[in-house]
Write a protein that holds these residues in place. Structure first.
Motif, mmCIF file in Angstrom:
data_model
loop_
_atom_site.group_PDB
_atom_site.id
_atom_site.type_symbol
_atom_site.label_atom_id
_atom_site.label_comp_id
_atom_site.label_asym_id
_atom_site.label_seq_id
_atom_site.Cartn_x
_atom_site.Cartn_y
_atom_site.Cartn_z
ATOM 1 N N LEU A 185 7.431 -0.541 -3.253
ATOM 2 C CA LEU A 185 7.394 0.500 -4.011
ATOM 3 C C LEU A 185 7.450 0.446 -5.391
ATOM 4 C CD1 LEU A 185 8.729 3.735 -1.488
ATOM 5 C CD2 LEU A 185 6.117 2.446 -2.532
ATOM 6 N N ALA A 208 -1.420 -3.152 -1.263
ATOM 7 C CA ALA A 208 -1.826 -1.693 -0.231
ATOM 8 C C ALA A 208 -2.988 -2.199 0.956
ATOM 9 C CB ALA A 208 -2.713 -0.875 -1.083
ATOM 10 N N ALA A 235 -6.785 1.530 1.886
ATOM 11 C CA ALA A 235 -5.451 2.960 1.124
ATOM 12 C C ALA A 235 -6.205 2.641 -0.283
ATOM 13 C CB ALA A 235 -4.735 2.068 1.703
ATOM 14 N N LEU A 292 -6.317 4.666 -3.765
ATOM 15 C CA LEU A 292 -5.291 4.854 -4.867
ATOM 16 C C LEU A 292 -5.670 4.593 -5.952
ATOM 17 C CD1 LEU A 292 -2.471 2.002 -2.548
ATOM 18 C CD2 LEU A 292 -2.024 4.483 -3.730
ATOM 19 N N GLN A 333 6.163 4.735 9.558
ATOM 20 C CA GLN A 333 5.621 6.180 7.981
ATOM 21 C C GLN A 333 7.165 6.480 7.692
ATOM 22 O OE1 GLN A 333 4.313 8.771 10.792
ATOM 23 N NE2 GLN A 333 6.398 9.283 11.647
ATOM 24 N N THR A 343 4.444 7.907 3.306
ATOM 25 C CA THR A 343 3.608 7.215 3.105
ATOM 26 C C THR A 343 3.425 6.345 5.031
ATOM 27 O OG1 THR A 343 5.294 5.924 3.137
ATOM 28 C CG2 THR A 343 4.121 6.368 0.365
ATOM 29 N N ARG A 344 2.454 5.803 5.277
ATOM 30 C CA ARG A 344 2.079 4.757 6.432
ATOM 31 C C ARG A 344 2.466 3.567 5.601
ATOM 32 N NH1 ARG A 344 -1.546 4.404 10.021
ATOM 33 N NH2 ARG A 344 -3.086 5.399 8.336
ATOM 34 N N TRP A 345 2.954 2.381 6.213
ATOM 35 C CA TRP A 345 3.062 1.103 6.244
ATOM 36 C C TRP A 345 3.091 0.050 7.387
ATOM 37 C CZ3 TRP A 345 4.183 -0.622 1.427
ATOM 38 C CH2 TRP A 345 4.725 0.389 0.392
ATOM 39 N N LEU A 348 0.147 -1.433 2.710
ATOM 40 C CA LEU A 348 0.881 0.219 2.675
ATOM 41 C C LEU A 348 -1.009 0.835 3.376
ATOM 42 C CD1 LEU A 348 1.257 2.704 1.804
ATOM 43 C CD2 LEU A 348 0.521 2.406 -0.766
ATOM 44 N N VAL A 379 -1.488 7.047 1.974
ATOM 45 C CA VAL A 379 -0.918 7.623 1.231
ATOM 46 C C VAL A 379 -1.148 9.473 1.225
ATOM 47 C CG1 VAL A 379 0.449 8.386 -0.716
ATOM 48 C CG2 VAL A 379 -0.161 5.457 -0.456
ATOM 49 N N GLU A 380 -0.088 9.804 2.076
ATOM 50 C CA GLU A 380 -0.435 11.270 2.219
ATOM 51 C C GLU A 380 -0.397 12.065 1.173
ATOM 52 O OE1 GLU A 380 1.772 12.365 4.892
ATOM 53 O OE2 GLU A 380 1.602 11.002 6.706
#
Length: 468
Positions: free
Chosen positions: A115, A134, A138, A142, A176, A199-201, A210, A213-214
């Motif tokens: 990040l 990413a 995603a 982004l 997450q 976020t989810r990874w 990544l 991204v919500e």
């Protein structure tokens, strides 16, 4: 700004000054920025709720009223990055974490590093670097976010993990993480606004990927425009106006009107200097229903919503704004942005004061007899109004004339106080009631030297006399 000020193919990065340089001047139209241009990295309305919003009704055809939604947003605060701990032979760490928590902390360290890398790329104008962390799935989302943030001239972007990551149920190797981001636009040294994003990874060793991204989770304020929409942006000395590409032709006129309104709103700053920039979003039909959670009363034409750090974003409803109504609407909403506390205000009993001050600024010194809400005030009085200022706030489903009458009564009450005591003492009264949360009785005695019960009745008598 005139059409001749626009330059074909000009990008946000082309326009952007070096961070820490002279303030932006003039009026500029900005589109999505060039991905490879770099810039110097900067130094580092209802009941009380987690964000603050206040809205204004509309009076014209398709201009049918305003509402107030008051919510409070928490500000982004710097925090120390989580540090992974190695478990002992018993599966516990020196701090008492079990093996699973210790593993999550180690993952958190890697996610935080990614990040930070992405933030540096964003501030440096490096789209490739921004997207590098990413997964391919995603990148479309982004890419849009990157372009919108660069178009808004992001100067601060500080992501901080909000706790430790947690495994995604049924998806081995996926995590997450909730991230709190402090951000600024245009001005490098602002008190950052804040947003909370999920976020989810996928755990891929030293370089996690990544996956998604919500939209932001920051209370009822909902998704910011730059999270979900392509944006074009125009900049002035005191205002920034953004909209979608479909409405780009409106920007020059809106910016000129926002600049003029900002000069008025600056006069009504309470508790702090005026905002460094007033940020105005002009929403089409789809955006009006989506930006900041949508769901406003049907008669809402615009609102100001608190986003942390003392900032309030202003949103105008493109379908409700008439050419003759945008000036006083902007003065009204920008006055909310200048006068309201960051946390909003509690309850509906002071709605008349908050909206009355904004209406007073919107009227911009015109004679009382020219206030175009007088017919609605007259109808409200004759329709059985109780005569109580603390009961003026209209319901979400209120009729247009009921809404207009409520705003008009608030305006006339504040106008009477200004005529009697002057603007500064009324602003002192506003600060005591809305910022310091003192009772109107205590504030009236302190600021005006009058019992509120007597002064309240004087205001109501003035309203009835003016409305006839």
């Amino acid at each position: 700004m005139t059409d001749g000020d626009q330059q074909s193919g000009e990008t946000a990065a082309d326009r952007e000054p070096a961070v820490g340089g002279a303030p932006v001047v003039g009026c500029q139209l900005v589109v999505a920025p060039d991905e490879n241009v770099t810039q110097p990295q900067p130094q580092a309305a209802r009941e009380l709720a987690p964000a603050a919003a206040s809205a204004r009704w509309r009076r014209w055809p398709l201009w049918a009223g305003l509402a107030v939604v008051v919510v409070v947003l928490t500000c982004a605060l710097p925090s120390v990055l989580l540090v992974g701990l190695v478990g002992d032979a018993a599966g516990r760490t020196a701090t008492g974490d079990d093996a699973a928590t210790a593993a999550a902390r180690r993952v958190g360290v890697r996610l935080s590093a990614e990040l930070d890398r992405q933030a540096a790329a964003l501030l440096g104008g490096d789209r490739t670097g921004f997207l590098a962390i990413a997964d391919p799935g995603a990148r479309a989302d982004l890419t849009r976010r990157y372009a919108a943030l660069r178009a808004l001239r992001v100067t601060v972007w500080r992501p901080t993990p909000d706790g430790v990551p947690s495994p995604v149920a049924g998806r081995p190797g996926e995590w997450q993480l909730t991230v709190r981001v402090g951000y600024c636009f245009v001005v490098p040294a602002c008190a950052p606004a804040s947003v909370v994003i999920g976020t989810r990874w996928r755990d891929a060793g030293e370089q996690p990927r990544l996956l998604a991204v919500e939209e932001s989770r920051t209370g009822p304020a909902g998704a910011r425009p730059w999270e979900v929409s392509d944006l074009v942006v125009a900049f002035g000395k005191r205002a920034v106006v953004a909209t979608t590409p479909a409405l780009r032709a409106k920007l020059p006129g809106l910016l000129a009107q926002a600049e003029a309104a900002a000069k008025v709103a600056d006069l009504y700053a309470v508790g702090a200097p005026p905002p460094d920039r007033y940020l105005v979003f002009y929403a089409g039909r789809v955006e009006w229903r989506r930006w900041y959670g949508g769901g406003r009363p049907r008669w809402t034409a615009g609102y100001a919503v608190g986003v942390g750090g003392g900032h309030h974003d202003v949103v105008l409803n493109a379908e409700s704004v008439s050419p003759t109504g945008v000036d006083d609407l902007l003065r009204h909403e920008l006055t909310h942005a200048a006068s309201l506390p960051d946390r909003g205000y509690s309850g509906k009993s002071t709605w008349w004061l908050v909206e009355g001050l904004a209406e007073y600024a919107g009227a911009d010194g015109q004679p009382v007899g020219r206030y175009d809400g007088l017919p609605e005030v007259r109808k409200l009085i004759r329709g059985g109004w109780t005569g109580r200022l603390d009961g003026l706030a209209p319901a979400d489903d209120a009729a247009d004339d009921r809404v207009g009458g409520s705003y008009g009564v608030g305006y006339l009450a504040v106008r009477h106080l200004v005529d009697r005591y002057g603007e500064q003492r009324v602003l002192d009264f506003f600060r005591a009631v809305v910022h310091d949360q003192r009772s109107v009785e205590e504030a009236s005695d302190q600021v005006f030297g009058e019992q509120w019960s007597t002064l309240h009745d004087d205001c109501v008598a003035y309203v009835r006399a003016v409305a006839g």
